[in-house]
Design a protein around this motif. Structure first.
Motif, PDB file in Angstrom:
ATOM      1  N   TYR A   9      59.926  17.961  52.811  1.00 54.30           N
ATOM      2  CA  TYR A   9      58.903  16.942  53.068  1.00 54.30           C
ATOM      3  C   TYR A   9      59.118  16.278  54.429  1.00 54.30           C
ATOM      4  O   TYR A   9      58.174  16.016  55.173  1.00 54.30           O
ATOM      5  N   GLY A  39      55.667   5.950  44.403  1.00 57.97           N
ATOM      6  CA  GLY A  39      55.830   7.308  44.942  1.00 57.97           C
ATOM      7  C   GLY A  39      56.485   7.212  46.307  1.00 57.97           C
ATOM      8  O   GLY A  39      55.984   7.740  47.301  1.00 57.97           O
ATOM      9  N   ASP A  62      59.832   6.391  42.080  1.00 55.38           N
ATOM     10  CA  ASP A  62      59.412   7.779  42.226  1.00 55.38           C
ATOM     11  C   ASP A  62      59.868   8.542  40.981  1.00 55.38           C
ATOM     12  O   ASP A  62      60.797   8.120  40.295  1.00 55.38           O
ATOM     13  N   ASP A  84      57.553   7.041  36.064  1.00 57.31           N
ATOM     14  CA  ASP A  84      56.312   7.820  36.156  1.00 57.31           C
ATOM     15  C   ASP A  84      55.146   6.833  36.242  1.00 57.31           C
ATOM     16  O   ASP A  84      54.993   5.963  35.369  1.00 57.31           O
ATOM     17  N   ASN A 100      51.369   5.402  48.993  1.00 57.20           N
ATOM     18  CA  ASN A 100      50.939   6.328  50.040  1.00 57.20           C
ATOM     19  C   ASN A 100      51.193   7.778  49.628  1.00 57.20           C
ATOM     20  O   ASN A 100      52.341   8.166  49.402  1.00 57.20           O
TER      21      ASN A 100
HETATM   22  C1  SAM Z   1      53.811  13.084  49.278  1.00 59.13           C
HETATM   23  S1  SAM Z   1      55.183  12.132  48.692  1.00 59.13           S
HETATM   24  C2  SAM Z   1      54.887  10.547  49.433  1.00 59.13           C
HETATM   25  C3  SAM Z   1      56.134   9.913  49.982  1.00 59.13           C
HETATM   26  C4  SAM Z   1      55.962   8.616  50.745  1.00 59.13           C
HETATM   27  N1  SAM Z   1      55.313   7.578  49.941  1.00 59.13           N
HETATM   28  C5  SAM Z   1      55.206   8.757  52.050  1.00 59.13           C
HETATM   29  O1  SAM Z   1      54.440   7.855  52.363  1.00 59.13           O
HETATM   30  O2  SAM Z   1      55.390   9.731  52.799  1.00 59.13           O
HETATM   31  C6  SAM Z   1      54.657  11.904  47.032  1.00 59.13           C
HETATM   32  C7  SAM Z   1      55.718  11.355  46.127  1.00 59.13           C
HETATM   33  O3  SAM Z   1      55.112  10.997  44.895  1.00 59.13           O
HETATM   34  C8  SAM Z   1      56.017  11.270  43.850  1.00 59.13           C
HETATM   35  N2  SAM Z   1      55.263  11.378  42.603  1.00 59.13           N
HETATM   36  C9  SAM Z   1      54.396  12.341  42.237  1.00 59.13           C
HETATM   37  N3  SAM Z   1      53.890  12.084  41.020  1.00 59.13           N
HETATM   38  C10 SAM Z   1      54.466  10.910  40.596  1.00 59.13           C
HETATM   39  C11 SAM Z   1      54.354  10.126  39.410  1.00 59.13           C
HETATM   40  N4  SAM Z   1      53.548  10.486  38.412  1.00 59.13           N
HETATM   41  N5  SAM Z   1      55.086   8.990  39.321  1.00 59.13           N
HETATM   42  C12 SAM Z   1      55.913   8.620  40.328  1.00 59.13           C
HETATM   43  N6  SAM Z   1      56.048   9.329  41.482  1.00 59.13           N
HETATM   44  C13 SAM Z   1      55.340  10.462  41.618  1.00 59.13           C
HETATM   45  C14 SAM Z   1      56.695  12.558  44.284  1.00 59.13           C
HETATM   46  O4  SAM Z   1      57.917  12.728  43.628  1.00 59.13           O
HETATM   47  C15 SAM Z   1      56.819  12.362  45.788  1.00 59.13           C
HETATM   48  O5  SAM Z   1      58.058  11.809  46.149  1.00 59.13           O
END
Ligand code: SAM
Length: 256
Positions: A9, A39, A62, A84, A100
């Protein structure tokens, strides 16, 4: 789905951190006591929140252990929790819920956004950004590759693509009754990427994951080779050999 990879990522950290900067710039809060980064991933967006609200109690949450490990390493003084968003509820008097690039992964996210907005105190802010790129060649080609060749009919691939986001009007009808102010906009980024293989690397850290998770190592190699060839055609080299990754994103700032 397999765990996220913080390392993959972060290969495009600068580009991926620009949308949360743009989102945070529109959050209409002078000060905040409690902030949650929903997240939080590897902590890149959490870092922005700490810079903007140095006196606030900022937590990151997360569902990915790998992302949380990286976030804790990056910001050892911050609290990170595994949770979650499908069920998580903010603590009382949380001033800002910042999400985000996460809600596009949460099943029935419009209902989750409504629930979170209802949980905010008066004046609290829900700020969200999601990729609105399901119509872009990079995402459509994932499905095209999945439907062809040796993978055709693979059951896990049929559900690998993300659905389209609701329209801005759809979000307005859902959220406006619950808030005093609602701002919805799109920004289209044109990220400069070294070449077509770079676009593939980018999506290996996000939208390609459900496709690749469904395949064994050999199928994955073939899938990536087919996808890379199609990406090279869809994203032609500019005069210097680089490619532009067009990337539309939807932003929502709601004040309770
Ligand atoms: C694309 S990353 C975004 C990271 C950061 N917020 C940014 O701005 O770059 C998405 C994140 O959402 C988390 N995620 C996905 N589904 C989720 C859920 N149901 N509950 C909590 N976190 C979740 C993933 O584990 C991942 O770390």
């Amino acid at each position: 789905m397999n765990d996220w990879s913080a390392r993959q990522y972060l290969k495009f950290e600068d580009e991926r951190t620009r949308p949360p900067r743009d989102l945070l710039a529109q959050v209409p809060l002078g000060r905040a006591a409690r902030v949650a980064d929903l997240g939080c991933g590897p902590g890149n967006s959490t870092e922005l929140l700490i810079e903007r609200f140095p006196d606030a109690e900022v937590i990151g949450l997360d569902s990915s252990p790998d992302m949380l490990r990286q976030a804790r390493e990056r910001l050892p003084r911050c609290t990170f929790v595994e949770a979650d968003l499908a069920t998580w509820m903010p603590g009382v008097r949380t001033d800002l819920l910042f999400g985000n690039a996460v809600f596009q992964w949460v099943p029935d996210h419009p209902a989750v956004l409504q629930r979170l907005l209802r949980a905010l105190p008066e004046g609290g802010v829900l700020a969200v950004q999601m990729p609105d790129n399901t119509g872009e060649p990079a995402l459509m080609l994932m499905q095209e590759v999945a439907r062809a060749g040796p993978y055709a009919g693979h059951p896990a691939l049929e559900h690998a693509a993300r659905g389209d986001l609701p329209t801005p009007g759809g979000y307005y009808d859902l959220l406006r009754p619950l808030c005093t102010h609602l701002d919805i906009w799109h920004t289209v980024y044109n990220h400069v990427i070294a070449g077509p293989a770079g676009i593939v690397e980018w999506f290996k850290g996000s939208a390609l994951r459900p496709f690749l998770d469904a395949l064994d190592a050999r199928q994955r190699e073939t899938f990536l080779a087919d996808y890379t060839a199609k990406i090279a055609k869809a994203y032609p080299a500019r005069f210097d050999g680089k490619v532009l990754l067009r990337f539309p994103r939807l932003f929502i700032v709601a004040v309770r």
